[in-house]
Design a protein around this motif. Structure first.
Motif, PDB file in Angstrom:
ATOM      1  N   LEU A  48      10.008 -47.252 -19.125  1.00  0.00           N
ATOM      2  CA  LEU A  48      10.978 -47.975 -18.318  1.00  0.00           C
ATOM      3  C   LEU A  48      11.652 -49.000 -19.214  1.00  0.00           C
ATOM      4  O   LEU A  48      10.980 -49.781 -19.885  1.00  0.00           O
ATOM      5  N   THR A  49      12.984 -48.989 -19.266  1.00  0.00           N
ATOM      6  CA  THR A  49      13.747 -49.923 -20.091  1.00  0.00           C
ATOM      7  C   THR A  49      14.599 -50.802 -19.190  1.00  0.00           C
ATOM      8  O   THR A  49      15.335 -50.298 -18.339  1.00  0.00           O
ATOM      9  N   MET A  50      14.491 -52.116 -19.376  1.00  0.00           N
ATOM     10  CA  MET A  50      15.286 -53.072 -18.623  1.00  0.00           C
ATOM     11  C   MET A  50      16.105 -53.894 -19.608  1.00  0.00           C
ATOM     12  O   MET A  50      15.574 -54.351 -20.620  1.00  0.00           O
ATOM     13  N   THR A  51      17.379 -54.062 -19.309  1.00  0.00           N
ATOM     14  CA  THR A  51      18.240 -54.866 -20.170  1.00  0.00           C
ATOM     15  C   THR A  51      18.888 -55.958 -19.344  1.00  0.00           C
ATOM     16  O   THR A  51      19.095 -55.803 -18.138  1.00  0.00           O
ATOM     17  N   GLY A  52      19.186 -57.072 -19.993  1.00  0.00           N
ATOM     18  CA  GLY A  52      19.825 -58.174 -19.295  1.00  0.00           C
ATOM     19  C   GLY A  52      20.108 -59.308 -20.251  1.00  0.00           C
ATOM     20  O   GLY A  52      20.141 -59.138 -21.473  1.00  0.00           O
ATOM     21  N   LYS A  53      20.310 -60.485 -19.684  1.00  0.00           N
ATOM     22  CA  LYS A  53      20.575 -61.681 -20.468  1.00  0.00           C
ATOM     23  C   LYS A  53      19.606 -62.765 -20.042  1.00  0.00           C
ATOM     24  O   LYS A  53      19.211 -62.835 -18.880  1.00  0.00           O
ATOM     25  N   THR A  54      19.231 -63.615 -20.985  1.00  0.00           N
ATOM     26  CA  THR A  54      18.379 -64.753 -20.697  1.00  0.00           C
ATOM     27  C   THR A  54      18.983 -65.985 -21.358  1.00  0.00           C
ATOM     28  O   THR A  54      19.756 -65.871 -22.300  1.00  0.00           O
ATOM     29  N   SER A  55      18.646 -67.137 -20.847  1.00  0.00           N
ATOM     30  CA  SER A  55      19.181 -68.361 -21.440  1.00  0.00           C
ATOM     31  C   SER A  55      18.026 -69.298 -21.779  1.00  0.00           C
ATOM     32  O   SER A  55      17.034 -69.378 -21.065  1.00  0.00           O
ATOM     33  N   ALA A  56      18.195 -69.972 -22.912  1.00  0.00           N
ATOM     34  CA  ALA A  56      17.199 -70.948 -23.360  1.00  0.00           C
ATOM     35  C   ALA A  56      17.926 -72.060 -24.100  1.00  0.00           C
ATOM     36  O   ALA A  56      18.745 -71.791 -24.984  1.00  0.00           O
ATOM     37  N   GLN A  57      17.669 -73.276 -23.725  1.00  0.00           N
ATOM     38  CA  GLN A  57      18.244 -74.462 -24.352  1.00  0.00           C
ATOM     39  C   GLN A  57      19.762 -74.391 -24.396  1.00  0.00           C
ATOM     40  O   GLN A  57      20.399 -74.730 -25.393  1.00  0.00           O
ATOM     41  N   GLY A  58      20.366 -73.913 -23.332  1.00  0.00           N
ATOM     42  CA  GLY A  58      21.804 -73.879 -23.216  1.00  0.00           C
ATOM     43  C   GLY A  58      22.486 -72.713 -23.893  1.00  0.00           C
ATOM     44  O   GLY A  58      23.710 -72.604 -23.866  1.00  0.00           O
ATOM     45  N   MET A  59      21.742 -71.807 -24.509  1.00  0.00           N
ATOM     46  CA  MET A  59      22.334 -70.638 -25.166  1.00  0.00           C
ATOM     47  C   MET A  59      21.911 -69.374 -24.416  1.00  0.00           C
ATOM     48  O   MET A  59      20.837 -69.327 -23.831  1.00  0.00           O
TER      49      MET A  59
END
Length: 76
Positions: A48-59
């Protein structure tokens, strides 16, 4: 106003069917759910492959998680 009317209609239809739904056993409800959702095919999946975006310290960063049976996980 239209949302309220639709909500009342849906609640009325739910209450009218609730008598027959209570007569069904949990096992029969779950069996029908698994059959309708295709759980047997999902159990056959190996990866199972999941893709997305994450944010850390404003980036913001792209994220890919790959889960492979039995119990293997890879995060990019």
């Amino acid at each position: 106003m239209k949302k309220v009317i639709v909500l009342v209609i849906l609640m009325g239809s739910f209450l009218s069917f609730s008598g027959s739904a209570q007569e069904m056993s949990l096992d029969s409800v779950l069996a029908k759910y698994y059959q309708a959702s295709g759980m047997e095919k999902i159990k056959e999946w190996k990866t199972l492959t999941m893709t997305g975006k994450t944010s850390a310290q404003g980036m913001e960063f792209p994220l890919t998680v790959i889960m492979k049976r039995p119990g293997k996980l890879r995060t990019k």
